[in-house]
Design an enzyme around this catalytic site. Sequence first.
Site, PDB file in Angstrom:
ATOM      1  N   ASP A   1       0.849  -1.012  -0.093  1.00  0.00           N
ATOM      2  CA  ASP A   1       0.021  -0.037  -0.044  1.00  0.00           C
ATOM      3  C   ASP A   1       0.903   1.143   0.008  1.00  0.00           C
ATOM      4  OD1 ASP A   1      -3.198   0.504   1.068  1.00  0.00           O
ATOM      5  OD2 ASP A   1      -1.932   2.080   1.221  1.00  0.00           O
ATOM      6  N   ILE A   2       0.645   2.268  -0.907  1.00  0.00           N
ATOM      7  CA  ILE A   2       1.123   3.455  -0.918  1.00  0.00           C
ATOM      8  C   ILE A   2       1.269   4.313   0.442  1.00  0.00           C
ATOM      9  CG2 ILE A   2      -0.509   4.932  -1.842  1.00  0.00           C
ATOM     10  CD1 ILE A   2       1.328   5.711  -3.989  1.00  0.00           C
TER      11      ILE A   2
ATOM     12  N   ASN B   1     -12.959  -3.265   2.445  1.00  0.00           N
ATOM     13  CA  ASN B   1     -13.806  -2.076   2.591  1.00  0.00           C
ATOM     14  C   ASN B   1     -14.608  -2.135   1.333  1.00  0.00           C
ATOM     15  OD1 ASN B   1     -12.429  -1.273   4.768  1.00  0.00           O
ATOM     16  ND2 ASN B   1     -11.027  -0.253   3.485  1.00  0.00           N
TER      17      ASN B   1
ATOM     18  N   GLY C   1     -15.664   2.472   3.706  1.00  0.00           N
ATOM     19  CA  GLY C   1     -14.423   3.320   3.401  1.00  0.00           C
ATOM     20  C   GLY C   1     -13.724   2.931   2.112  1.00  0.00           C
ATOM     21  N   GLN C   2     -14.629   2.170   1.173  1.00  0.00           N
ATOM     22  CA  GLN C   2     -13.756   2.075  -0.093  1.00  0.00           C
ATOM     23  C   GLN C   2     -13.483   3.088  -0.787  1.00  0.00           C
ATOM     24  OE1 GLN C   2     -15.932  -0.614  -2.626  1.00  0.00           O
ATOM     25  NE2 GLN C   2     -14.209  -1.026  -3.905  1.00  0.00           N
TER      26      GLN C   2
ATOM     27  N   HIS D   1     -10.294  -5.218  -3.573  1.00  0.00           N
ATOM     28  CA  HIS D   1      -8.853  -5.265  -2.973  1.00  0.00           C
ATOM     29  C   HIS D   1      -8.960  -5.846  -1.562  1.00  0.00           C
ATOM     30  CE1 HIS D   1      -9.884  -1.263  -2.550  1.00  0.00           C
ATOM     31  NE2 HIS D   1      -9.276  -1.223  -1.281  1.00  0.00           N
ATOM     32  N   LEU D   2      -8.127  -6.744  -1.193  1.00  0.00           N
ATOM     33  CA  LEU D   2      -8.218  -7.353   0.224  1.00  0.00           C
ATOM     34  C   LEU D   2      -6.922  -6.514   0.800  1.00  0.00           C
ATOM     35  CD1 LEU D   2      -8.813 -10.928   1.489  1.00  0.00           C
ATOM     36  CD2 LEU D   2      -6.415  -9.656   1.976  1.00  0.00           C
ATOM     37  N   HIS D   3      -7.006  -5.945   1.921  1.00  0.00           N
ATOM     38  CA  HIS D   3      -5.839  -5.424   2.712  1.00  0.00           C
ATOM     39  C   HIS D   3      -5.626  -6.469   3.667  1.00  0.00           C
ATOM     40  CE1 HIS D   3      -6.783  -0.835   2.238  1.00  0.00           C
ATOM     41  NE2 HIS D   3      -7.922  -1.113   1.857  1.00  0.00           N
TER      42      HIS D   3
HETATM   43  P1  5GP Z   1      -9.791   1.490   0.373  1.00  0.00           P
HETATM   44  O1  5GP Z   1     -10.027   2.645   1.016  1.00  0.00           O
HETATM   45  O2  5GP Z   1     -10.316   1.353  -1.274  1.00  0.00           O
HETATM   46  O3  5GP Z   1     -10.091   0.095   0.951  1.00  0.00           O
HETATM   47  O4  5GP Z   1      -8.108   1.281   0.010  1.00  0.00           O
HETATM   48  C1  5GP Z   1      -7.663   1.652  -1.087  1.00  0.00           C
HETATM   49  C2  5GP Z   1      -6.098   1.682  -0.666  1.00  0.00           C
HETATM   50  O5  5GP Z   1      -5.381   1.940  -1.781  1.00  0.00           O
HETATM   51  C3  5GP Z   1      -5.442   2.863   0.556  1.00  0.00           C
HETATM   52  O6  5GP Z   1      -5.166   2.175   1.513  1.00  0.00           O
HETATM   53  C4  5GP Z   1      -4.586   3.517  -0.504  1.00  0.00           C
HETATM   54  O7  5GP Z   1      -3.581   4.233   0.407  1.00  0.00           O
HETATM   55  C5  5GP Z   1      -4.067   2.512  -1.457  1.00  0.00           C
HETATM   56  N1  5GP Z   1      -3.834   3.122  -2.725  1.00  0.00           N
HETATM   57  C6  5GP Z   1      -4.521   4.291  -3.339  1.00  0.00           C
HETATM   58  N2  5GP Z   1      -3.691   4.525  -4.442  1.00  0.00           N
HETATM   59  C7  5GP Z   1      -2.611   3.652  -4.388  1.00  0.00           C
HETATM   60  C8  5GP Z   1      -1.531   3.527  -5.493  1.00  0.00           C
HETATM   61  O8  5GP Z   1      -1.553   4.185  -6.376  1.00  0.00           O
HETATM   62  N3  5GP Z   1      -0.535   2.623  -5.233  1.00  0.00           N
HETATM   63  C9  5GP Z   1      -0.796   1.758  -4.208  1.00  0.00           C
HETATM   64  N4  5GP Z   1       0.426   0.941  -4.057  1.00  0.00           N
HETATM   65  N5  5GP Z   1      -1.716   2.002  -3.480  1.00  0.00           N
HETATM   66  C10 5GP Z   1      -2.409   2.906  -3.529  1.00  0.00           C
END
Ligand code: 5GP
Length: 114
Positions: free
Chosen positions: A30-31, A87, A93-94, A100-102
């Site tokens: 994750d970034i 999420n 919080g998506q 995607h799975l964290h």
């Molecule tokens: P969500 O909030 O949709 O469950 O999670 C999205 C995740 O994607 C966030 O934790 C965010 O930091 C990560 N993310 C968003 N853009 C990028 C990207 O360009 N590269 C990477 N590696 N992670 C990203």
Amino acid sequence: MSDCIFCKIATHEMNAQIVYEDEEFLAFRDIKPAAPVHVLLIPKKHLDSLLSLGAQQGDLAARLLLAAIKVARQLGIAGDGFRTVINTGDNGGQTVHHLHLHLLGGRFMTWPPG
Ligand code: 5GP
Ligand code: ZN
């Protein structure tokens, strides 16, 4: 989906720190990591969210979880434990609309989440 950042990562069009890849899934860091180990595991094929899963995808959900276990073991967080989060939608919080799975580990996780 041409404007989806995770599709672009899946096709290696966009850079990411990839930690696992097979025919169906990709895992990358994750970034903005929320834990010492914070990886996102995605199906390479675009699906908007968990809600897109249906009979057509067969047992993709099971394979996703099996891949998560494999990545957790590979990254050395299986022994101490880890958290998996999916999420879904606004209240969930998506923010990226590609399923995607964290996978979070490397520290003690509190509960409940914010
Ligand atoms: P969500 O909030 O949709 O469950 O999670 C999205 C995740 O994607 C966030 O934790 C965010 O930091 C990560 N993310 C968003 N853009 C990028 C990207 O360009 N590269 C990477 N590696 N992670 C990203
Ligand atoms: Zn996508």
